[in-house]
Design an enzyme around this catalytic site. Structure first.
Site, PDB file in Angstrom:
ATOM      1  NE  ARG A  42      -3.595   2.165   2.815  1.00  0.00           N
ATOM      2  CZ  ARG A  42      -4.788   2.503   2.306  1.00  0.00           C
ATOM      3  NH1 ARG A  42      -5.351   1.712   1.403  1.00  0.00           N
ATOM      4  NH2 ARG A  42      -5.395   3.611   2.671  1.00  0.00           N
ATOM      5  CB  ILE A  68      -5.602   5.769  -1.481  1.00  0.00           C
ATOM      6  CG1 ILE A  68      -5.508   4.245  -1.369  1.00  0.00           C
ATOM      7  CG2 ILE A  68      -4.915   6.435  -0.314  1.00  0.00           C
ATOM      8  CD1 ILE A  68      -4.065   3.735  -1.377  1.00  0.00           C
ATOM      9  CB  SER A  69     -10.875   3.635  -0.096  1.00  0.00           C
ATOM     10  OG  SER A  69     -11.664   4.292  -1.054  1.00  0.00           O
ATOM     11  CD  GLN A  70     -12.251   3.655   6.360  1.00  0.00           C
ATOM     12  OE1 GLN A  70     -12.954   4.625   6.182  1.00  0.00           O
ATOM     13  NE2 GLN A  70     -12.172   3.022   7.523  1.00  0.00           N
ATOM     14  CG  PHE A 212     -16.498   6.360  -1.689  1.00  0.00           C
ATOM     15  CD1 PHE A 212     -15.435   5.723  -2.297  1.00  0.00           C
ATOM     16  CD2 PHE A 212     -17.195   5.705  -0.698  1.00  0.00           C
ATOM     17  CE1 PHE A 212     -15.069   4.441  -1.930  1.00  0.00           C
ATOM     18  CE2 PHE A 212     -16.839   4.405  -0.315  1.00  0.00           C
ATOM     19  CZ  PHE A 212     -15.766   3.780  -0.930  1.00  0.00           C
TER      20      PHE A 212
END
Length: 219
Positions: A42, A68-70, A212
């Site tokens: 990541r 970038i999403s959790q 989002f």
């Protein structure tokens, strides 16, 4: 260097999944998905100055107004697709390429759309450097899907739309799942999972509230 923080990420995902299981129907995630979360580096998908926070359970900016999403959301959405090794998956919203890499670790082929050419180019180079050969990227309007390679065994949308794009439902294979956040920009959004049964009927499950960036129309 990141092994300890990666282990902490997995522990956090496990706790979050257990806490939200009543809403999502997922008390645990598949071992395949969890392995992909461990294997994908990541830290390579976030700006260099944010790498110390790469495995924290929160979204991070990647430039161009995108994030970038959790990790928890990435893992959950991936698991909800119920992918198999022979699947072909459409991703709408390549972003940094992190979710793309997670999916590529699980399926035969990932087709990924990103409206912003600069993000597409950066993600393409990074995915190639990391050895992901089963990914095809394109700069295009995600609302329209990618008819050329349809139908898809599963479809994931990584930005919030005001409603589910009809083109994506049409390009979803019978028996497949579509996972998408739906709602107004920067207001309450709901993570949905849609399933197309053998008769072509679509059922929708509302899972949990999410936040989002908006899915943008473009050319």
């Amino acid at each position: 260097m990141y092994r300890h923080t990666r282990d902490e990420m997995i522990q956090t995902i496990t706790r979050e999944v257990a806490m939200t299981g009543a809403m999502t129907g997922r008390a645990t995630l598949s071992s395949r998905v969890m392995k992909a979360m461990v294997d994908v580096p990541r830290e390579r998908f976030v700006p260099r100055h944010l790498r110390a926070d790469a495995y924290g359970n929160f979204p991070l900016p990647i430039g161009n107004g995108q994030t970038i999403s959790q990790p928890f959301i990435v893992a959950l959405m991936t698991d909800l697709l119920e992918t198999r090794p022979e699947h072909r998956v459409l991703e709408v919203g390549t972003g940094s390429g992190y979710q793309t890499a997670v999916l590529a670790s699980l399926v035969e082929q990932v087709y990924s759309l990103e409206l912003r050419p600069e993000l597409t180019g950066t993600a393409q180079r990074l995915l190639e450097q990391l050895g992901y050969r089963n990914v095809t990227l394109r700069s295009a309007d995600g609302y329209l899907g990618w008819q050329e390679y349809a139908p898809y065994d599963a479809i994931m949308v990584t930005a919030a739309a005001p409603e589910v794009p009809e083109a994506l439902l049409e390009q979803l294979k019978v028996g497949g799942y579509l996972v998408i956040p739906v709602g107004a920009p920067y207001q309450r959004q709901e993570l949905l999972r849609l399933h197309k049964d053998v008769s072509g009927r679509v059922t929708i499950d509302e899972l949990l509230g999410v936040a989002f960036v908006p899915l943008v129309h473009g050319h």
